[in-house]
Design a protein around this motif. Structure first.
Motif, PDB file in Angstrom:
ATOM      1  N   LYS A 196      22.225  26.021 -32.260  1.00 37.27           N
ATOM      2  CA  LYS A 196      21.488  27.114 -32.893  1.00 37.27           C
ATOM      3  C   LYS A 196      20.238  27.533 -32.129  1.00 37.27           C
ATOM      4  CE  LYS A 196      23.142  25.704 -37.442  1.00 37.27           C
ATOM      5  NZ  LYS A 196      22.771  25.194 -38.789  1.00 37.27           N
ATOM      6  N   ASP A 197      19.920  26.839 -31.052  1.00 36.93           N
ATOM      7  CA  ASP A 197      18.740  27.197 -30.270  1.00 36.93           C
ATOM      8  C   ASP A 197      18.869  26.548 -28.897  1.00 36.93           C
ATOM      9  OD1 ASP A 197      16.170  28.497 -30.078  1.00 36.93           O
ATOM     10  OD2 ASP A 197      15.243  26.519 -30.131  1.00 36.93           O
ATOM     11  N   LEU A 198      18.361  27.251 -27.866  1.00 35.53           N
ATOM     12  CA  LEU A 198      18.403  26.724 -26.505  1.00 35.53           C
ATOM     13  C   LEU A 198      17.021  26.866 -25.875  1.00 35.53           C
ATOM     14  CD1 LEU A 198      21.819  27.937 -25.000  1.00 35.53           C
ATOM     15  CD2 LEU A 198      21.096  25.583 -25.449  1.00 35.53           C
ATOM     16  N   PRO A 199      16.108  25.951 -26.167  1.00 37.03           N
ATOM     17  CA  PRO A 199      14.782  25.994 -25.543  1.00 37.03           C
ATOM     18  C   PRO A 199      14.875  25.730 -24.049  1.00 37.03           C
ATOM     19  CG  PRO A 199      15.093  23.931 -26.699  1.00 37.03           C
ATOM     20  CD  PRO A 199      16.277  24.783 -27.034  1.00 37.03           C
ATOM     21  N   SER A 200      13.781  25.928 -23.359  1.00 36.60           N
ATOM     22  CA  SER A 200      13.798  25.767 -21.909  1.00 36.60           C
ATOM     23  C   SER A 200      14.271  24.389 -21.480  1.00 36.60           C
ATOM     24  CB  SER A 200      12.398  26.057 -21.337  1.00 36.60           C
ATOM     25  OG  SER A 200      11.431  25.217 -21.937  1.00 36.60           O
ATOM     26  N   ILE A 224      21.636  32.322 -31.412  1.00 31.82           N
ATOM     27  CA  ILE A 224      21.173  31.363 -30.409  1.00 31.82           C
ATOM     28  C   ILE A 224      20.226  32.104 -29.469  1.00 31.82           C
ATOM     29  CG2 ILE A 224      21.849  29.736 -28.608  1.00 31.82           C
ATOM     30  CD1 ILE A 224      24.735  29.963 -29.725  1.00 31.82           C
ATOM     31  N   ASP A 225      18.974  31.684 -29.428  1.00 34.04           N
ATOM     32  CA  ASP A 225      18.042  32.265 -28.462  1.00 34.04           C
ATOM     33  C   ASP A 225      17.946  31.324 -27.270  1.00 34.04           C
ATOM     34  OD1 ASP A 225      16.144  34.118 -27.442  1.00 34.04           O
ATOM     35  OD2 ASP A 225      14.549  32.732 -28.004  1.00 34.04           O
ATOM     36  N   ALA A 226      18.302  31.814 -26.097  1.00 33.89           N
ATOM     37  CA  ALA A 226      18.278  31.009 -24.872  1.00 33.89           C
ATOM     38  C   ALA A 226      16.986  31.292 -24.108  1.00 33.89           C
ATOM     39  CB  ALA A 226      19.490  31.332 -24.010  1.00 33.89           C
ATOM     40  N   ARG A 227      16.300  30.222 -23.689  1.00 32.36           N
ATOM     41  CA  ARG A 227      15.021  30.379 -23.011  1.00 32.36           C
ATOM     42  C   ARG A 227      14.995  29.611 -21.686  1.00 32.36           C
ATOM     43  NH1 ARG A 227      14.299  29.572 -28.256  1.00 32.36           N
ATOM     44  NH2 ARG A 227      13.398  27.465 -28.126  1.00 32.36           N
ATOM     45  N   PRO A 228      15.926  29.936 -20.783  1.00 32.60           N
ATOM     46  CA  PRO A 228      15.930  29.249 -19.486  1.00 32.60           C
ATOM     47  C   PRO A 228      14.716  29.634 -18.655  1.00 32.60           C
ATOM     48  CG  PRO A 228      17.439  31.102 -19.428  1.00 32.60           C
ATOM     49  CD  PRO A 228      16.962  30.973 -20.859  1.00 32.60           C
ATOM     50  N   GLY A 229      14.378  28.769 -17.706  1.00 31.21           N
ATOM     51  CA  GLY A 229      13.340  29.100 -16.748  1.00 31.21           C
ATOM     52  C   GLY A 229      13.835  30.114 -15.741  1.00 31.21           C
ATOM     53  N   GLU A 273      25.122  30.317 -12.529  1.00 28.97           N
ATOM     54  CA  GLU A 273      26.411  29.827 -13.029  1.00 28.97           C
ATOM     55  C   GLU A 273      26.206  28.695 -14.031  1.00 28.97           C
ATOM     56  OE1 GLU A 273      26.866  31.510  -8.932  1.00 28.97           O
ATOM     57  OE2 GLU A 273      25.543  30.021  -9.848  1.00 28.97           O
ATOM     58  N   ALA A 274      25.240  27.816 -13.721  1.00 28.12           N
ATOM     59  CA  ALA A 274      24.970  26.689 -14.617  1.00 28.12           C
ATOM     60  C   ALA A 274      24.292  27.154 -15.904  1.00 28.12           C
ATOM     61  CB  ALA A 274      24.102  25.656 -13.906  1.00 28.12           C
ATOM     62  N   VAL A 275      23.406  28.135 -15.806  1.00 29.19           N
ATOM     63  CA  VAL A 275      22.760  28.683 -17.001  1.00 29.19           C
ATOM     64  C   VAL A 275      23.801  29.320 -17.914  1.00 29.19           C
ATOM     65  CG1 VAL A 275      21.169  30.458 -17.845  1.00 29.19           C
ATOM     66  CG2 VAL A 275      20.506  29.000 -15.915  1.00 29.19           C
TER      67      VAL A 275
END
Length: 224
Positions: free
Chosen positions: A213-217, A168-173, A198-200
């Motif tokens: 399987k993926d976490l886009p922005s 899982i690739d996470a891409r948060p702002g 905390e929310a991220v």
């Protein structure tokens, strides 16, 4: 759905703002969390060292005789014009943000494959961030190091799914951690209010449990 109860998970970068929260929330979900960071007395690792990843993974796997999950939350940042970034900064950005995760995934693969063969649901989480999707002026070298990581995870996930290993690739702002306050080089610009760490962290843990399987922005739109 993935049941984290009793799963052995290594969190790399566990002393950081997001890594510490991920560690806590994974434990709350029932995982056995092994923490690693530069300053920790146990499972310490300097990810700039070529051999650190393999040594760390082997040490972590030896603690309980297995490894079910790997969360890579370690990272460094640098600010400033692309034309002025130093070689030393370039080297550290890519050593920590790109090469170390690649080496960690490589070293962890046999252990995670063994977990899958034993009926588990092994996973890897990487954090390339929104700059992997939208490279940012003033963060050119940092953006490049994270975009390279995202490219690696995208391709590696296709390979590792054959062994039932999920990446899982996470891409948060921009997230309100202290990372931007101690850059390798330069000074952070005046960011607008960022996401709540905390929310991220909660969104990432939910993705692990729900089998994503993926976490886009865009997946972090409610993490404020």
């Amino acid at each position: 759905m993935a049941d984290l109860s009793g799963s052995v998970v290594l969190v790399v970068g566990a002393t950081g703002g997001l890594g510490s929260l991920l560690s806590q929330q994974l434990e709350a979900a029932g995982a056995i969390v092994l923490r690693s960071g530069r300053t920790m007395a146990t499972l310490a690792a300097d990810l700039r060292d070529d051999s650190a990843a393999a040594t760390l993974i082997e040490a972590a796997a030896a603690v309980h005789g297995r490894l079910d999950g790997l969360v890579i939350a370690a990272g460094v940042v640098a600010f400033g014009p692309a034309s002025e970034v130093s070689d030393a900064t370039l080297r550290e950005l890519f050593d920590v943000n790109t090469l170390a995760p690649v080496r960690l995934v490589r070293a962890a693969t046999p252990h995670l494959a063994a977990a899958a063969q034993s009926g588990g649901a092994p996973f890897v989480v990487t954090l390339s961030g929104v700059v992997a999707e939208s490279p940012t002026a003033g963060l050119a070298a940092y953006s490049a190091s994270k975009a390279a990581l995202a490219a690696f995870t995208q391709a590696a996930s296709r390979e590792l799914r054959r062994a039932s290993i999920r990446i899982i690739d996470a891409r948060p702002g921009h997230t309100e951690t202290a990372l931007s306050t101690h850059p390798l080089e330069g000074t952070a610009p005046a960011f607008s209010a960022g996401l709540a760490p905390e929310a991220v962290a909660a969104r990432i843990v939910r993705a692990i449990i729900d089998g994503e399987k993926d976490l886009p922005s865009g997946a972090f739109s409610g993490a404020s």
